[in-house]
Design a protein around this motif. Structure first.
Motif, mmCIF file in Angstrom:
data_model
loop_
_atom_site.group_PDB
_atom_site.id
_atom_site.type_symbol
_atom_site.label_atom_id
_atom_site.label_comp_id
_atom_site.label_asym_id
_atom_site.label_seq_id
_atom_site.Cartn_x
_atom_site.Cartn_y
_atom_site.Cartn_z
ATOM 1 N N LEU A 149 26.778 83.403 67.207
ATOM 2 C CA LEU A 149 28.164 83.845 67.119
ATOM 3 C C LEU A 149 28.788 83.385 65.804
ATOM 4 C CD1 LEU A 149 29.712 85.356 69.309
ATOM 5 C CD2 LEU A 149 30.851 83.213 69.860
ATOM 6 N N GLY B 216 44.422 87.391 70.139
ATOM 7 C CA GLY B 216 43.020 87.703 70.333
ATOM 8 C C GLY B 216 42.822 88.605 71.537
ATOM 9 N N ASN C 51 40.058 80.422 68.080
ATOM 10 C CA ASN C 51 39.666 80.673 69.468
ATOM 11 C C ASN C 51 38.269 80.166 69.785
ATOM 12 O OD1 ASN C 51 41.866 81.940 70.825
ATOM 13 N ND2 ASN C 51 41.575 83.731 69.524
ATOM 14 N N ALA D 132 27.470 85.462 63.039
ATOM 15 C CA ALA D 132 28.092 86.786 63.060
ATOM 16 C C ALA D 132 29.501 86.708 62.477
ATOM 17 C CB ALA D 132 28.139 87.309 64.491
ATOM 18 N N GLN E 15 23.888 92.057 55.647
ATOM 19 C CA GLN E 15 23.846 91.233 54.440
ATOM 20 C C GLN E 15 22.736 91.706 53.514
ATOM 21 O OE1 GLN E 15 26.117 88.643 53.615
ATOM 22 N NE2 GLN E 15 27.038 89.983 55.140
ATOM 23 N N LEU F 88 39.630 91.077 71.244
ATOM 24 C CA LEU F 88 38.566 90.228 70.721
ATOM 25 C C LEU F 88 37.590 89.911 71.849
ATOM 26 C CD1 LEU F 88 39.643 89.817 67.957
ATOM 27 C CD2 LEU F 88 39.899 87.395 68.380
ATOM 28 N N SER F 89 36.351 90.122 71.583
ATOM 29 C CA SER F 89 35.345 89.738 72.569
ATOM 30 C C SER F 89 34.059 89.427 71.843
ATOM 31 C CB SER F 89 35.114 90.856 73.575
ATOM 32 O OG SER F 89 34.453 91.927 72.956
ATOM 33 N N LEU F 90 33.208 88.738 72.529
ATOM 34 C CA LEU F 90 31.955 88.341 71.902
ATOM 35 C C LEU F 90 31.187 89.561 71.431
ATOM 36 C CD1 LEU F 90 30.740 85.509 74.273
ATOM 37 C CD2 LEU F 90 32.340 85.454 72.367
ATOM 38 N N ARG G 296 36.368 73.725 63.128
ATOM 39 C CA ARG G 296 36.342 75.105 62.628
ATOM 40 C C ARG G 296 35.035 75.384 61.920
ATOM 41 N NH1 ARG G 296 41.283 77.629 62.704
ATOM 42 N NH2 ARG G 296 40.595 79.176 61.226
ATOM 43 N N ASN G 297 33.943 75.154 62.613
ATOM 44 C CA ASN G 297 32.638 75.426 62.053
ATOM 45 C C ASN G 297 32.267 74.458 60.928
ATOM 46 O OD1 ASN G 297 30.214 76.683 61.918
ATOM 47 N ND2 ASN G 297 30.945 78.528 60.892
ATOM 48 N N PHE H 22 35.882 78.146 67.764
ATOM 49 C CA PHE H 22 35.445 76.792 67.449
ATOM 50 C C PHE H 22 36.377 75.717 67.983
ATOM 51 C CE2 PHE H 22 33.416 79.423 64.206
ATOM 52 C CZ PHE H 22 32.108 79.112 64.476
ATOM 53 N N LEU I 182 39.062 84.709 77.770
ATOM 54 C CA LEU I 182 40.292 85.360 77.302
ATOM 55 C C LEU I 182 40.882 86.253 78.391
ATOM 56 C CD1 LEU I 182 39.612 86.467 73.608
ATOM 57 C CD2 LEU I 182 41.341 84.871 74.402
ATOM 58 N N ALA J 193 30.757 88.836 59.312
ATOM 59 C CA ALA J 193 31.637 89.945 59.667
ATOM 60 C C ALA J 193 32.675 90.208 58.577
ATOM 61 C CB ALA J 193 32.324 89.657 60.989
ATOM 62 N N TRP K 109 39.842 84.097 65.111
ATOM 63 C CA TRP K 109 38.523 83.884 65.700
ATOM 64 C C TRP K 109 38.112 82.428 65.636
ATOM 65 C CZ3 TRP K 109 35.242 85.978 68.846
ATOM 66 C CH2 TRP K 109 35.296 87.361 69.086
ATOM 67 N N SER L 167 32.380 92.486 70.635
ATOM 68 C CA SER L 167 33.012 93.165 69.504
ATOM 69 C C SER L 167 32.711 92.438 68.204
ATOM 70 C CB SER L 167 34.529 93.255 69.717
ATOM 71 O OG SER L 167 35.155 92.027 69.486
ATOM 72 N N LEU L 168 32.563 91.125 68.288
ATOM 73 C CA LEU L 168 32.256 90.361 67.081
ATOM 74 C C LEU L 168 30.842 90.640 66.588
ATOM 75 C CD1 LEU L 168 32.856 88.279 64.952
ATOM 76 C CD2 LEU L 168 32.138 86.513 66.557
ATOM 77 N N THR L 169 29.888 90.559 67.496
ATOM 78 C CA THR L 169 28.514 90.812 67.081
ATOM 79 C C THR L 169 28.349 92.246 66.605
ATOM 80 O OG1 THR L 169 28.037 91.100 69.419
ATOM 81 C CG2 THR L 169 27.391 89.021 68.435
ATOM 82 N N ALA M 40 30.715 93.909 65.025
ATOM 83 C CA ALA M 40 31.291 93.916 63.684
ATOM 84 C C ALA M 40 30.294 93.355 62.668
ATOM 85 C CB ALA M 40 32.574 93.093 63.660
ATOM 86 N N ALA M 41 29.547 92.358 63.096
ATOM 87 C CA ALA M 41 28.565 91.754 62.205
ATOM 88 C C ALA M 41 27.438 92.743 61.892
ATOM 89 C CB ALA M 41 27.981 90.497 62.839
ATOM 90 N N THR N 36 28.141 95.258 59.080
ATOM 91 C CA THR N 36 28.143 94.806 57.682
ATOM 92 C C THR N 36 26.915 93.959 57.393
ATOM 93 O OG1 THR N 36 29.439 92.879 58.324
ATOM 94 C CG2 THR N 36 30.650 94.766 57.476
#
Lengths: 161, 161
Positions: free
Chosen positions: A61, B141, A81, A64, B160, B146-148, B118-119, A83, A45, A68, A78, B150-152, B154-155, B158
């Motif tokens: 990832l 993004g 970007n 996560a 589970q 957005l960055s890897l 998309r997963n 997948f 990015l 999230a 996300w 920042s995502l992890t 965020a996870a 929260t």
DNA sequence: CACAAAAGCCCATGATATCCCATGGCAGTC
DNA sequence: GACTGCCATGGGATATCATGGGCTTTTGTG
């Protein structure tokens, strides 16, 4: 050896194949139950370069991302970007991958490719572009007063769970 | 390989047939006891595009809908939009499907179709429309930082149950 | 019941990726 | 200094995949 380290410049042959540095393959293999059969690649990015990691890293990832707490639009961004923009490149018996045309073009890669270790991931650059970037990063790092001792000090301030 | 990854653009022939990318068929097959004989397709609620998944995944979705804590109207919306509007497209021996006219029109698909991983699901877009969306997603993004990491992060925030 | 259109089925083809083996350089070893 | 491996690189053979066309079967309609 658990992290991607150093920079290697390898040739792209006429079929578009490039050898992934052996030490990088070793790290990939370590994260994938022994054999490095593939590597995930996507556009950076921030830079005109490609980012690469193991499948396992991508799975983490994805996980996560599922967990999230994101609003619909952010999640959609996300998923698009991450997948849609990623490819899983198989690594052949000689340790090479084929960079898809669009990704190679994005990074400006034609004859050679620079593999740049970055801890948990690595990047793939057009060598000349990377050289320029590295020089710039050195200058900025010096100006910002980066040093190993400042890094370990920062780590001590934010203990891990 | 358990997730839909990457974006592929394939041609729609004069009979309206499009090849489902081989790697997507592999994922569908994995979720359907070996052979990918069909795929569920329905209109996206957010975009001028189609959503697609395996029969098994649709069943899981249906189950999730039953358990989910939704008001009657939301549930009704889901059921009309997704379940009523879904079709099960058979995949022929060469790995192709025929997009029903109304669905193709909804997504503006004529000559080419973009298959977007998309997963757990994938989307089918008119390629040019998707290109614009992908570009927008990249820009947003980047701007949103957005960055890897920042995502992890965020996870982690929260956890589970 | 007949007929046309659409859908399904089988095979052909070109491009591209995958597999397999060969070569040459470089490093460490005996 | 010859030897032995590993590793990057190269090329040819083979399989896979997307695509296209023809032919049969079904469907829906007058």
């Amino acid at each position: 050896m658990a992290v991607f380290l150093s920079t290697y410049v390898n040739k792209v042959d006429r079929k578009g194949r490039v050898s992934v540095p052996a030490s990088f393959r070793a790290v990939l293999a370590e994260q994938s139950a022994g054999v490095a059969d593939g590597v995930i690649v996507f556009r950076s990015l921030q830079h005109p370069a490609l980012e690469a990691c193991s499948e396992r890293h991508m799975e983490a990832l994805a996980e996560a991302l599922e967990k999230a707490d994101l609003d619909d639009e952010t999640r959609d961004l996300w998923e698009t970007n991450v997948f849609a923009g990623s490819v899983l490149l198989p690594i052949d018996a000689e340790g090479r991958v084929i960079l898809p045309q669009d990704l190679a073009e994005f990074a400006g890669i034609t004859e050679n490719a620079a593999f740049v270790g970055r801890n948990k991931v690595f990047q793939i650059w057009q060598p000349e572009t990377f050289r320029a970037r590295a020089e710039q990063a050195r200058t900025q790092g010096r100006n910002a007063g980066l040093s190993l001792s400042s890094l370990t000090a920062a780590a001590r301030r934010t203990p891990q769970p």
